[in-house]
Motif scaffolding. Structure first.
Motif, PDB file in Angstrom:
ATOM      1  N   LEU A  18       9.417 -36.922  43.724  1.00 52.34           N
ATOM      2  CA  LEU A  18       8.783 -38.351  43.829  1.00 52.34           C
ATOM      3  C   LEU A  18       9.399 -39.420  42.767  1.00 52.34           C
ATOM      4  O   LEU A  18       9.646 -40.591  43.163  1.00 52.34           O
ATOM      5  N   ALA A  19       9.625 -38.795  41.458  1.00 53.46           N
ATOM      6  CA  ALA A  19      10.108 -39.826  40.675  1.00 53.46           C
ATOM      7  C   ALA A  19      11.626 -40.533  40.845  1.00 53.46           C
ATOM      8  O   ALA A  19      11.706 -41.589  40.960  1.00 53.46           O
ATOM      9  N   GLU A  20      12.418 -39.500  41.407  1.00 53.64           N
ATOM     10  CA  GLU A  20      13.883 -39.946  41.717  1.00 53.64           C
ATOM     11  C   GLU A  20      13.711 -40.886  42.966  1.00 53.64           C
ATOM     12  O   GLU A  20      14.234 -41.903  42.998  1.00 53.64           O
ATOM     13  N   ALA A  21      12.712 -40.511  43.990  1.00 52.59           N
ATOM     14  CA  ALA A  21      12.500 -41.386  45.063  1.00 52.59           C
ATOM     15  C   ALA A  21      12.047 -42.693  44.738  1.00 52.59           C
ATOM     16  O   ALA A  21      12.282 -43.785  45.197  1.00 52.59           O
ATOM     17  N   GLY A  22      11.095 -42.780  43.790  1.00 50.61           N
ATOM     18  CA  GLY A  22      10.767 -44.163  43.272  1.00 50.61           C
ATOM     19  C   GLY A  22      11.727 -44.990  42.680  1.00 50.61           C
ATOM     20  O   GLY A  22      11.928 -46.076  42.968  1.00 50.61           O
ATOM     21  N   ARG A  23      12.718 -44.438  41.847  1.00 49.56           N
ATOM     22  CA  ARG A  23      13.709 -45.242  41.380  1.00 49.56           C
ATOM     23  C   ARG A  23      14.661 -45.676  42.442  1.00 49.56           C
ATOM     24  O   ARG A  23      15.131 -46.728  42.377  1.00 49.56           O
ATOM     25  N   ARG A  24      14.874 -44.807  43.411  1.00 48.49           N
ATOM     26  CA  ARG A  24      15.711 -45.158  44.379  1.00 48.49           C
ATOM     27  C   ARG A  24      15.198 -46.458  45.382  1.00 48.49           C
ATOM     28  O   ARG A  24      15.833 -47.428  45.761  1.00 48.49           O
ATOM     29  N   ARG A  25      13.758 -46.417  45.275  1.00 46.65           N
ATOM     30  CA  ARG A  25      13.217 -47.469  46.204  1.00 46.65           C
ATOM     31  C   ARG A  25      12.808 -48.621  45.554  1.00 46.65           C
ATOM     32  O   ARG A  25      12.452 -49.527  45.842  1.00 46.65           O
ATOM     33  N   GLY A  26      12.940 -48.591  44.085  1.00 38.55           N
ATOM     34  CA  GLY A  26      12.567 -49.512  43.093  1.00 38.55           C
ATOM     35  C   GLY A  26      10.882 -49.778  43.096  1.00 38.55           C
ATOM     36  O   GLY A  26      10.545 -50.718  42.975  1.00 38.55           O
ATOM     37  N   VAL A  27      10.211 -48.592  43.139  1.00 39.57           N
ATOM     38  CA  VAL A  27       8.751 -48.548  42.815  1.00 39.57           C
ATOM     39  C   VAL A  27       8.580 -47.404  41.976  1.00 39.57           C
ATOM     40  O   VAL A  27       9.352 -46.776  41.608  1.00 39.57           O
ATOM     41  N   THR A  28       7.239 -47.418  41.688  1.00 40.69           N
ATOM     42  CA  THR A  28       6.717 -46.291  40.581  1.00 40.69           C
ATOM     43  C   THR A  28       6.329 -44.999  41.359  1.00 40.69           C
ATOM     44  O   THR A  28       6.328 -44.920  42.676  1.00 40.69           O
ATOM     45  N   ARG A  29       6.347 -43.900  40.573  1.00 40.42           N
ATOM     46  CA  ARG A  29       5.985 -42.817  41.128  1.00 40.42           C
ATOM     47  C   ARG A  29       4.665 -42.890  41.874  1.00 40.42           C
ATOM     48  O   ARG A  29       4.730 -41.970  43.034  1.00 40.42           O
TER      49      ARG A  29
END
Length: 304
Positions: A18-29
């Motif tokens: 989830l953390a990496e997905a948030g980074r790629r999407r520009g949102v929080t975990r």
């Protein structure tokens, strides 16, 4: 189901957490976690099984991921087609090009393409060792090789020929190099090769001669290697597209010009992942590169 939530789910699976997905999407975990919970609520099933180290797809999650990827590709293709009807191409393309070839010839073409299509954004990587486009997150790769990967789509552009070169000053200071065995007494500069000795094979008509040489200098950056040859460090094996201009300018001289060395790759390919619906931006870049590379005099001369 909400298409944005499906996109978030695909991003989570591709990212692995989830953390990496948030980074790629520009949102929080936490935002990504809420999107996942909402999608699971809409689907009426658990999509991911959370362990201490990673996320695992459940049966329903695996099915939704496969369909989701196809849905998103179709939506992207539809948007690209709509954009093309309005004569405005939009999209984002991640491109990998070899260092020497990229610096000398591909980089100017990519800048030309960017000016021609202001609606398309590019992310350009200069790398020689990209083998898995999916893992490297690459859409289009230009690669010099003799064996393109079988699980990718490879479009042949042209042959790549290699040649031995030296500076006139270096050749003036050593005994004449008139046959392949004479190379053993010279400093040899070449692309990286793991064993201590480089097994150089040279061809003339139907004749083949093998010479084992100990490299003095190795580099996968051919512009650097050409500079070393130009500055008199030895005889270098280079692609003709690198040595071509140096010879025309009188800075380098072909060595054993009647003999053709076997290089590390004899064709240039444009490589993509298998995709029935590539974006219009990706298709536009591939078409542009194929057309413009075919116009370059260096490649026509390099295969003559």
């Amino acid at each position: 189901m909400d298409l944005n939530l499906i996109q978030a789910f695909v991003d989570i699976v591709d990212a692995g957490n989830l953390a990496e997905a948030g980074r790629r999407r520009g949102v929080t975990r936490s935002q990504v976690s809420r999107q996942l919970r909402e999608l699971e609520h809409q689907a009426g099933a658990q999509l991911l099984r959370r362990t201490t180290r990673r996320l695992e797809l459940t049966g329903p999650g695996h099915a939704l991921y496969q369909h989701g990827v196809r849905i998103l590709q179709e939506v992207a293709s539809a948007q690209a087609e709509i954009d093309s009807l309005g004569r405005t191409l939009r999209g984002h393309v991640r491109v990998s090009v070899p260092t020497g070839l990229g610096d000398a010839y591909i980089a100017p073409l990519l800048l030309q393409f960017a000016r021609k299509h202001p609606g398309i954004t590019l992310r350009v990587f200069f790398a020689n060792r990209v083998n898995d486009l999916i893992a490297a997150e690459i859409d289009v790769a230009l690669k010099v090789t003799s064996a393109p990967p079988l699980d990718h789509v490879a479009r042949e552009i042209c042959d790549i020929r290699w040649q031995l070169y030296a500076s006139p000053e270096y050749l003036a200071d050593i005994p004449p190099v008139q046959a392949p065995p004479d190379l053993t007494g010279c400093n040899f500069l070449c692309p990286p090769y793991p064993p201590r000795q480089f097994p150089l094979s040279l061809y003339r008509d139907s004749q083949r001669v093998d010479v084992a040489l100990t490299p003095k200098l190795q580099s996968e950056n051919f512009l650097f290697l050409a500079r070393a040859v130009r500055e008199g460090l030895g005889i270098g094996m280079l692609p003709v597209y690198i040595g071509w201009e140096e010879v025309r300018a009188g800075r380098l001289v072909p060595v054993l010009p009647d003999w053709r060395p076997e290089g590390l790759g004899n064709k240039l390919f444009i490589i993509t992942t298998p995709n029935l619906h590539p974006s219009m931006a990706t298709r536009a870049l591939i078409g542009f590169l194929r057309e413009e590379l075919d116009k370059l005099e260096v490649f026509r001369d390099a295969v003559a």
